[in-house]
Write an enzyme that holds these catalytic residues in place. Structure first.
Site, PDB file in Angstrom:
ATOM      1  N   HIS A   1       7.665   3.777   9.660  1.00  0.00           N
ATOM      2  CA  HIS A   1       7.458   2.828  10.639  1.00  0.00           C
ATOM      3  C   HIS A   1       6.182   3.353  11.547  1.00  0.00           C
ATOM      4  O   HIS A   1       5.863   4.444  11.782  1.00  0.00           O
ATOM      5  CB  HIS A   1       8.393   3.037  11.816  1.00  0.00           C
ATOM      6  CG  HIS A   1       8.294   1.841  13.004  1.00  0.00           C
ATOM      7  ND1 HIS A   1       8.647   0.572  12.733  1.00  0.00           N
ATOM      8  CD2 HIS A   1       7.841   1.914  14.276  1.00  0.00           C
ATOM      9  CE1 HIS A   1       8.256  -0.095  14.011  1.00  0.00           C
ATOM     10  NE2 HIS A   1       7.786   0.777  14.896  1.00  0.00           N
TER      11      HIS A   1
ATOM     12  N   SER B   1       0.685  -1.272   0.082  1.00  0.00           N
ATOM     13  CA  SER B   1      -0.202   0.036   0.189  1.00  0.00           C
ATOM     14  C   SER B   1       0.888   1.180  -0.060  1.00  0.00           C
ATOM     15  O   SER B   1       0.626   2.171  -0.829  1.00  0.00           O
ATOM     16  CB  SER B   1      -0.990  -0.082   1.041  1.00  0.00           C
ATOM     17  OG  SER B   1      -0.438   0.247   2.360  1.00  0.00           O
TER      18      SER B   1
ATOM     19  N   MET C   1      10.393  -6.239   5.478  1.00  0.00           N
ATOM     20  CA  MET C   1      10.353  -6.855   6.906  1.00  0.00           C
ATOM     21  C   MET C   1      12.043  -7.420   7.331  1.00  0.00           C
ATOM     22  O   MET C   1      12.109  -8.574   7.943  1.00  0.00           O
ATOM     23  CB  MET C   1       9.387  -7.830   6.928  1.00  0.00           C
ATOM     24  CG  MET C   1       8.059  -7.347   6.808  1.00  0.00           C
ATOM     25  SD  MET C   1       7.633  -5.666   7.640  1.00  0.00           S
ATOM     26  CE  MET C   1       7.238  -6.449   9.333  1.00  0.00           C
TER      27      MET C   1
END
Length: 195
Positions: A109, A13, A90
């Site tokens: 973040h 996204s 990740m």
């Protein structure tokens, strides 16, 4: 125009928000390459739809982090990448990429760092019962979400919030703040190099 690589591991996204900002001219950069560590990630599909080159790798096929980061570095150099933008990637970035791109790797973040670094920042904030959380954009260093902070935005935690509703509002803010902040950084960089 600055060529950037976007690193992502999931649905993409933020990848989509960044690409959209590049396409509409609010972010003056070219999203040149997607780097992804998961073969079946939705973001790969999105990159293909946008005709953006991809480098998809499986870390377990390499003998070490240095080995797969060297493979990434080879791709980055082949595409003349100037900046790396992490958008839900990740993995911790290692010294191979950090030394090749000093102060040119940026991350987003979903918390107000230094609060709630690492995985499941949204869940951490809900479990702590704090009144607000938010979004942090920062330069990447060797630590987990410890690099110098560039920008932050707050999101109020409402009494009825679930992980999903809170996550949704945080992502909404990410999609606005991240491209805007990247434009500021790249614009500053350009001004400095022109002097």
């Amino acid at each position: 125009m600055i060529k950037m690589a976007i690193f992502a591991s999931g649905s993409g996204s933020n990848f989509r928000a960044i690409v959209e900002a590049c396409r509409n001219g609010s972010l003056e950069a070219v999203p040149t390459l997607l780097v992804c560590d998961k073969q079946d990630a939705k973001v790969v599909e999105r990159a293909n739809e946008e005709n953006i080159q991809t480098f998809v790798f499986s870390p377990k096929e390499y003998e070490s982090k240095v080995a797969f980061e060297n493979a990434i570095l080879h791709e980055l150099r082949a595409h003349n990448i100037e900046w790396i933008v992490l958008a839900g990637y990740m993995r911790l970035i290692g010294s191979t990429l950090l030394s090749a791109y000093p102060k040119k790797i940026v991350n987003v973040h979903p918390s107000l760092l230094p609060d709630f670094p690492g995985l499941d920042a949204v869940g951490q904030a809900l479990n702590e019962g704090v009144g607000k959380t938010g979004v942090t954009i920062h330069f990447v260093d060797e630590g987990m979400d410890t690099g110098p902070i560039i920008a932050q935005g707050e999101v109020e935690i409402l009494p009825f919030d679930t992980r999903e509703t809170l996550q949704q509002r945080i992502q909404q803010l990410e999609h606005e703040l991240y491209p805007k902040t990247l434009q500021n950084i790249l614009h500053t960089e350009r001004s400095l190099t022109k002097r």
